[in-house]
Design a protein around this motif. Sequence first.
Motif, short mmCIF file in Angstrom:
data_model
loop_
_atom_site.label_atom_id
_atom_site.label_comp_id
_atom_site.label_asym_id
_atom_site.label_seq_id
_atom_site.Cartn_x
_atom_site.Cartn_y
_atom_site.Cartn_z
N GLU A 99 4.83 14.86 8.62
CA GLU A 99 6.27 14.97 8.44
C GLU A 99 6.74 13.91 7.45
O GLU A 99 6.08 12.88 7.27
CB GLU A 99 7.00 14.74 9.77
N ALA A 100 7.89 14.14 6.84
CA ALA A 100 8.49 13.14 5.97
C ALA A 100 8.70 11.86 6.76
O ALA A 100 9.14 11.88 7.91
CB ALA A 100 9.82 13.65 5.43
N GLY A 101 8.34 10.75 6.14
CA GLY A 101 8.53 9.45 6.79
C GLY A 101 7.32 8.97 7.56
O GLY A 101 7.25 7.81 7.96
N LEU A 102 6.34 9.87 7.80
CA LEU A 102 5.10 9.50 8.48
C LEU A 102 4.04 9.17 7.45
O LEU A 102 3.78 9.96 6.55
CB LEU A 102 4.61 10.64 9.37
N ALA A 103 3.42 7.98 7.57
CA ALA A 103 2.34 7.62 6.66
C ALA A 103 1.16 8.57 6.85
O ALA A 103 0.82 8.93 7.97
CB ALA A 103 1.90 6.18 6.91
N ILE A 104 0.55 8.97 5.76
CA ILE A 104 -0.68 9.75 5.81
C ILE A 104 -1.83 8.79 6.11
O ILE A 104 -1.92 7.71 5.52
CB ILE A 104 -0.95 10.45 4.46
N GLY A 105 -2.69 9.15 7.04
CA GLY A 105 -3.83 8.29 7.37
C GLY A 105 -5.02 8.56 6.46
O GLY A 105 -5.29 9.70 6.08
N TYR A 106 -5.73 7.49 6.13
CA TYR A 106 -6.91 7.59 5.27
C TYR A 106 -8.08 6.83 5.89
O TYR A 106 -7.91 5.74 6.44
CB TYR A 106 -6.63 7.02 3.88
N ASN A 107 -9.26 7.41 5.78
CA ASN A 107 -10.51 6.75 6.17
C ASN A 107 -11.30 6.43 4.91
O ASN A 107 -10.78 6.48 3.81
CB ASN A 107 -11.32 7.65 7.11
N GLY A 108 -12.58 6.13 5.08
CA GLY A 108 -13.43 5.84 3.94
C GLY A 108 -13.48 4.37 3.63
O GLY A 108 -13.74 3.54 4.50
N ALA A 109 -13.19 4.04 2.38
CA ALA A 109 -13.22 2.66 1.91
C ALA A 109 -12.14 2.52 0.84
O ALA A 109 -11.67 3.52 0.29
CB ALA A 109 -14.59 2.32 1.33
N PRO A 110 -11.71 1.27 0.53
CA PRO A 110 -10.62 1.10 -0.45
C PRO A 110 -10.84 1.85 -1.76
O PRO A 110 -9.90 2.41 -2.31
CB PRO A 110 -10.60 -0.42 -0.65
N ALA A 111 -12.08 1.88 -2.23
CA ALA A 111 -12.36 2.53 -3.52
C ALA A 111 -12.62 4.03 -3.39
O ALA A 111 -12.70 4.74 -4.38
CB ALA A 111 -13.56 1.87 -4.20
N LYS A 112 -12.74 4.51 -2.13
CA LYS A 112 -13.03 5.92 -1.93
C LYS A 112 -12.33 6.40 -0.66
O LYS A 112 -12.93 6.55 0.40
CB LYS A 112 -14.54 6.16 -1.83
N GLY A 142 0.80 -1.21 0.00
CA GLY A 142 0.00 0.00 0.00
C GLY A 142 0.83 1.27 0.00
O GLY A 142 2.06 1.23 0.07
N MET A 143 0.14 2.39 -0.08
CA MET A 143 0.79 3.68 -0.18
C MET A 143 0.73 4.44 1.14
O MET A 143 -0.32 4.60 1.74
CB MET A 143 0.12 4.52 -1.27
N ALA A 144 1.89 4.92 1.56
CA ALA A 144 1.96 5.78 2.74
C ALA A 144 1.46 7.19 2.41
O ALA A 144 0.93 7.88 3.27
CB ALA A 144 3.39 5.84 3.26
N ASP A 145 1.64 7.59 1.17
CA ASP A 145 1.25 8.93 0.71
C ASP A 145 0.83 8.80 -0.74
O ASP A 145 1.68 8.65 -1.63
CB ASP A 145 2.42 9.90 0.88
N ASN A 159 1.94 11.81 -3.25
CA ASN A 159 3.35 11.85 -3.64
C ASN A 159 3.92 10.50 -4.05
O ASN A 159 5.13 10.38 -4.29
CB ASN A 159 4.18 12.44 -2.48
N GLY A 160 3.05 9.50 -4.14
CA GLY A 160 3.46 8.19 -4.63
C GLY A 160 4.49 7.49 -3.75
O GLY A 160 5.39 6.83 -4.26
N ILE A 161 4.36 7.62 -2.44
CA ILE A 161 5.32 7.02 -1.51
C ILE A 161 4.72 5.74 -0.93
O ILE A 161 3.64 5.77 -0.33
CB ILE A 161 5.68 8.00 -0.38
N ALA A 162 5.41 4.64 -1.10
CA ALA A 162 4.92 3.34 -0.63
C ALA A 162 5.24 3.13 0.85
O ALA A 162 6.21 3.69 1.38
CB ALA A 162 5.54 2.22 -1.45
N ASN A 163 4.42 2.32 1.51
CA ASN A 163 4.75 1.89 2.86
C ASN A 163 5.94 0.94 2.83
O ASN A 163 6.02 0.06 1.96
CB ASN A 163 3.56 1.15 3.50
N THR A 164 6.85 1.11 3.76
CA THR A 164 7.99 0.21 3.91
C THR A 164 8.17 -0.08 5.40
O THR A 164 7.49 0.49 6.26
CB THR A 164 9.29 0.82 3.38
N ARG A 165 9.13 -0.91 5.69
CA ARG A 165 9.41 -1.23 7.08
C ARG A 165 9.87 0.01 7.87
O ARG A 165 9.70 0.06 9.08
CB ARG A 165 10.48 -2.32 7.13
N ALA A 166 10.41 0.99 7.19
CA ALA A 166 10.90 2.20 7.85
C ALA A 166 9.83 3.27 8.04
O ALA A 166 10.08 4.29 8.68
CB ALA A 166 12.06 2.78 7.06
#
Length: 351
Positions: free
Chosen positions: A215-228, A47-50, A53-60
Amino acid sequence: TASTAAPGRYDLGPIKQELDKQCADGSFSGTVVIRVQGRDILDHSCGMADIVNGIANTRATRFKIYSTSKFITGLTVMRLVEQGTMSLDRPVSAYVRDVPAEWSAVTIRQLLNHSSGIADLTEKLGERFTRDHPAAMRKLLADVSTEDRALKSAPGTAFAYNNFGFELLADAVASATGKPFADVVAERVFAPAGMTQASIEKPSIIMGHPYPVNEAGLAIGYNGAPAKLEQAINYAFIQLGAGAVWATVDDFIALDAALRAGTIISRSSLEMMTQIAADRPESGAMLGLGVFVREASGVKMHGHTGGTNGYISDFQRYPDDDAMLIALTNRGFVKTRWLRDAVAKMLSEAR
């Protein structure tokens, strides 16, 4: 991405299959690590952290962990108890001098196990938040209504999950040590545990008003549903003791190792945290001191979950099997019960 290094006796197949499915349909986004006997047997990120900006979730990637922060607050209090700075059975009024007289018999232990009887005043604390937690708490305690002063039950007699109790604990910790709560947590838990990326959220004050922080490195949180998906707007910093920690999966791996080694608190104190005062079936679990004690497939779990507003977290230790699970996600609709129960089933089958 996913990798495994599983000893043959652990069947990760069902867990991997379900995670792959949820990653593919967007119902999971984040990072999961399962460790047994000090080694990773599953390391899975998707999944995407952001999204913007096209930033993927990683272990870091860092995540807001919300109520799993209560485990950290509990450890902080227990360390201060071990060091003689606080006492579990002293009243909160010994530390927070301006609490209403009606709360004067409530102890630190009762705040930790959600049996204080105090109303959950978290929203009212938020209404008074302009610059920092201590100032908001002083304003709240200065004008608590007669209704809010009244205890809902006698202290120690009934379980009622209460975020505000952990705000009182944060205030008590600061009073007992003479230092800001965030500094005490950093000194007494994060640093000795080696939680190098963990921190407690501070508000961004703009023209005298508090705003959420990214901040850089912090995943953006999202609510809603996978398609929205809808970007979450959250004010975790208001819940200083109940939900303000940011962390990575490796912070929790370091925490687990420190708990096993007795680095933060002694094994006897950890055992005390996981003892149950009484079975509380209405909670779906049993609660020690800032720790939920569950069982699935005959396997004990000690840990905490957190989230809903853009993030979900689940930290579980399986003490009889020398195993742990950490799941950090940036989707407020993610379900993790299946995951912790599946790990318990896997461990049970491997016994």
